[in-house]
Design a protein around this motif. Structure first.
Motif, PDB file in Angstrom:
ATOM      1  N   GLU A 154       0.847  -1.193   0.000  1.00 35.35           N
ATOM      2  CA  GLU A 154       0.000   0.000   0.000  1.00 35.35           C
ATOM      3  C   GLU A 154       0.883   1.244   0.000  1.00 35.35           C
ATOM      4  O   GLU A 154       1.760   1.387   0.844  1.00 35.35           O
ATOM      5  N   SER A 155       0.644   2.137  -0.938  1.00 42.50           N
ATOM      6  CA  SER A 155       1.493   3.319  -0.998  1.00 42.50           C
ATOM      7  C   SER A 155       0.692   4.606  -0.890  1.00 42.50           C
ATOM      8  O   SER A 155       1.246   5.689  -0.964  1.00 42.50           O
ATOM      9  N   LEU A 156      -0.630   4.506  -0.732  1.00 43.13           N
ATOM     10  CA  LEU A 156      -1.439   5.720  -0.588  1.00 43.13           C
ATOM     11  C   LEU A 156      -1.272   6.265   0.826  1.00 43.13           C
ATOM     12  O   LEU A 156      -1.119   5.506   1.768  1.00 43.13           O
ATOM     13  N   MET A 157      -1.314   7.602   0.933  1.00 33.66           N
ATOM     14  CA  MET A 157      -1.225   8.202   2.261  1.00 33.66           C
ATOM     15  C   MET A 157      -2.589   8.072   2.928  1.00 33.66           C
ATOM     16  O   MET A 157      -3.584   8.581   2.408  1.00 33.66           O
ATOM     17  N   PRO A 158      -2.634   7.400   4.081  1.00 30.28           N
ATOM     18  CA  PRO A 158      -3.942   7.113   4.680  1.00 30.28           C
ATOM     19  C   PRO A 158      -4.693   8.367   5.129  1.00 30.28           C
ATOM     20  O   PRO A 158      -5.902   8.328   5.293  1.00 30.28           O
ATOM     21  N   TRP A 159      -3.962   9.484   5.334  1.00 27.88           N
ATOM     22  CA  TRP A 159      -4.627  10.697   5.807  1.00 27.88           C
ATOM     23  C   TRP A 159      -5.080  11.591   4.667  1.00 27.88           C
ATOM     24  O   TRP A 159      -5.541  12.692   4.877  1.00 27.88           O
ATOM     25  N   ARG A 160      -4.922  11.126   3.425  1.00 32.50           N
ATOM     26  CA  ARG A 160      -5.392  11.903   2.295  1.00 32.50           C
ATOM     27  C   ARG A 160      -6.497  11.149   1.571  1.00 32.50           C
ATOM     28  O   ARG A 160      -6.427   9.937   1.443  1.00 32.50           O
ATOM     29  N   ARG A 207     -13.121   9.632  -0.890  1.00 34.88           N
ATOM     30  CA  ARG A 207     -12.913   8.525   0.052  1.00 34.88           C
ATOM     31  C   ARG A 207     -11.478   8.451   0.542  1.00 34.88           C
ATOM     32  O   ARG A 207     -10.551   8.688  -0.212  1.00 34.88           O
ATOM     33  N   TYR A 208     -11.349   8.060   1.791  1.00 34.84           N
ATOM     34  CA  TYR A 208     -10.020   7.804   2.337  1.00 34.84           C
ATOM     35  C   TYR A 208      -9.641   6.359   2.018  1.00 34.84           C
ATOM     36  O   TYR A 208     -10.529   5.521   1.837  1.00 34.84           O
ATOM     37  N   HIS A 251      -8.835   3.799   3.644  1.00 33.49           N
ATOM     38  CA  HIS A 251      -9.448   2.700   4.393  1.00 33.49           C
ATOM     39  C   HIS A 251     -10.915   2.501   4.027  1.00 33.49           C
ATOM     40  O   HIS A 251     -11.515   1.498   4.388  1.00 33.49           O
ATOM     41  N   GLN A 252     -11.485   3.478   3.304  1.00 34.83           N
ATOM     42  CA  GLN A 252     -12.889   3.326   2.903  1.00 34.83           C
ATOM     43  C   GLN A 252     -13.006   2.704   1.513  1.00 34.83           C
ATOM     44  O   GLN A 252     -14.099   2.581   0.987  1.00 34.83           O
TER      45      GLN A 252
END
Lengths: 268, 285
Positions: B106-112, B151-152, B154-155
């Motif tokens: 996973e390389s997406l920033m979870p807070w974005r 969506r974040y 985790h969603q």
């Protein structure tokens, strides 16, 4: 520091309050019963209705508000300075291995020391006003935030970092878009503990020497063996701490929308 | 070893040697020194690999054979111990600015949110926010996430996250795309959908792709050329196969054609020994 909260009670899905209020009633009832029958001496354990009377009088006359205001101010200042400092030092030490290696024994020593003993020194340095309490609160908050940030930064996913670098981030952008958000999320996750500690710092500081604040009220009452007022002060502080915790919970919910919660489903 | 039975109608066979290659790994060796341990570990040894402009090359090999090391070297994240990396003829110094990289993890920033993740590269370049958002929205649509920009991570499902990561990489318009088992975490149906979409996007403007996978079928279905790596340590290419299946391809259907099966047999024959070696080594570790 994540707490699992259940909004509805276990027994037949009744709202928790329905079950929790009787428990409070039983506690106060037995307090009343035991002190009225002198099983517990009134002198040491107070009388619940007189305690409530003191609280009522405080709020009715408005006498309590300046004291609450001072305690709140101390708490907020201690939290802001403590977490700001913890964030900055945590970032710095996590990103600089040399500094971290040099500072390590001192950080450990400072953390191991019971920092409440600093209160008399702070009183000498900063006087009996607001700042000596803020200083005590800062020493308590700092370490919580510092350790969280330090750990958080060192555990930033290497894939996130590599990805940001491939996408063209320079050092400053890496700090702003990866390290800082990651670190602040750790600050927020320690929010409950650090706000609680800031509050402890304020009250303990007041208790050890002050001219205002709820801790001061308790100290004064204790000096004349007015146990009911001591209990009243304790109850007000407890209620106040609960309110603070609720405020923190609301702030946390706002700021951490991106964070996964367990068993979350979306309404269509 | 190259097979030249038919030439696909879409384009001529890749002229890897003639033109300046997009990516040229020349005699690359990567040795890692484990802190504390005396022995060093050579992940990649004297590997030479060329990818022509617009060519889709897959690299297959047994697990733990240093495939990702090759990609990290190509991206400029890792300096080879010896050997040179050239990007369009120029020796690579620092990060490879012509390459995009899709990671296995996973390389997406979870807070974005998805949109904020997609535009992060443009943000780094200093593209104005409004323009970046417009382009980001456009890319989200192209990968089928048009309605999910808010969506974040985790969603989103695993497949959606991979789409967002793909958009994040492609919005930078890299001339070379490095992909490290990007779909390995997806279920087989989602995976084939994503593979088809990748081929669609790729065929629109023919970027050079270096695709790493352990799945031989995926490699054949997608690529112009498949490179087989030896088992580690000291990984290096041991075989090269030109895949002349006609394009456009449908990855779920092409697997059933006799040509595909024949290629699969051939490559597997070369790979089998290495896979067994890799298996034995991983057991002895």
């Amino acid at each position: 520091m994540s707490k699992v909260r259940t909004s509805s009670g276990g027994i037949a899905g009744m709202p928790s309050a329905v079950l929790q209020i009787p428990i409070l009633a039983v506690l106060i009832g037995s307090w009343y019963g035991l002190t009225e029958t002198n099983v517990l001496p009134k002198f040491f354990f107070g009388e619940p209705f007189k305690v409530f009377g003191v609280i009522w009088a405080w709020f009715l006359s408005g006498e309590i508000f300046p004291h609450l205001g001072v305690t709140l101010l101390e708490t907020v200042l201690a939290f802001l300075f403590g977490s700001g400092l913890g964030l900055a030092v945590g970032l710095w030490l996590a990103l600089s291995p040399t500094a971290s290696r040099l500072a390590d024994p001192y950080i450990k020593a400072a953390n191991a020391m019971p920092r409440v003993v600093l209160a008399p020194i702070f009183a000498v340095w900063f006087g009996l006003g607001v700042w000596s309490k803020v200083a005590l609160g800062v020493t308590l908050v700092f370490f919580i935030v510092f350790f969280n940030v330090y750990q958080g930064i060192r555990e930033v996913s290497p894939v996130l970092l590599a990805n940001a670098r491939v996408l063209g981030a320079n050092a400053a952008q890496l700090l702003r878009t990866v390290y800082l958000p990651s670190a602040t999320s750790w600050v927020f996750s320690s929010l409950h503990t650090s706000v609680g500690m800031a509050f402890v710092g304020a009250v303990v500081g007041e208790y050890l020497g002050s001219s205002r604040g709820v801790g001061y009220l308790i100290l004064q009452a204790e000096g004349v063996f007015d146990i009911n007022t001591v209990f009243a002060g304790m109850l007000v502080l407890t209620a106040f701490a609960l309110v603070l915790d609720q405020v923190v919970a609301i702030v946390e919910k706002r700021l951490l929308v991106w964070r996964p919660t367990h068993g979350e489903t979306e309404k269509m | 070893m190259a097979m030249t039975q038919t030439i696909s109608p879409a384009r001529s066979a890749p002229a890897a040697e003639a033109a300046v290659p997009a990516l040229d790994l020349d005699n690359v060796t990567c040795t890692f020194r484990t802190p504390g341990a005396k022995a060093s570990y050579t992940a990649v040894k004297e590997a030479t690999l060329r990818i022509a402009d617009g060519e889709f090359v897959s690299v297959v090999g047994p697990t733990g054979c240093g495939k990702s090391t090759l990609l990290n070297v190509s991206a400029g994240l890792l300096q080879p111990s010896s050997g040179t990396v050239r990007v369009y003829g120029e020796e690579l110094v620092g990060m490879n600015r012509k390459a995009g990289y899709m990671f296995q993890a996973e390389s997406l920033m979870p807070w974005r949110s998805a949109l904020d993740n997609v535009v992060v590269g443009l943000e780094y370049q200093g593209v104005p926010r409004a323009e970046a958002e417009a382009r980001g929205q456009d890319w989200l649509k192209r990968v089928g996430l048009g309605a999910h920009g808010h969506r974040y991570p985790h969603q989103m499902s695993g497949g959606m996250r991979k789409r967002a990561a793909l958009a994040q990489t492609l919005i930078m318009n890299p001339r070379i795309i490095l992909m490290d088992e990007p779909f390995s975490a997806l279920d087989i149906q989602t995976r084939q959908l994503m593979e088809n979409e990748l081929l669609d996007i790729w065929s629109a403007d023919r970027k050079s792709v270096l695709f790493i996978t352990h799945d031989l079928e995926e490699a054949i279905a997608l690529s112009d050329r498949v490179v087989v790596l030896s088992a580690g340590p000291g990984t290096h290419p041991i075989g090269e196969f030109v895949i002349d299946l006609p394009r456009p391809r449908d990855v779920s259907e092409i697997r059933l054609t006799p040509q595909f099966v024949q290629l699969h047999d051939q490559i597997w024959h070369t790979m089998k020994e290495e896979v067994l070696k890799g298996y034995v080594q991983s057991q002895n570790k």
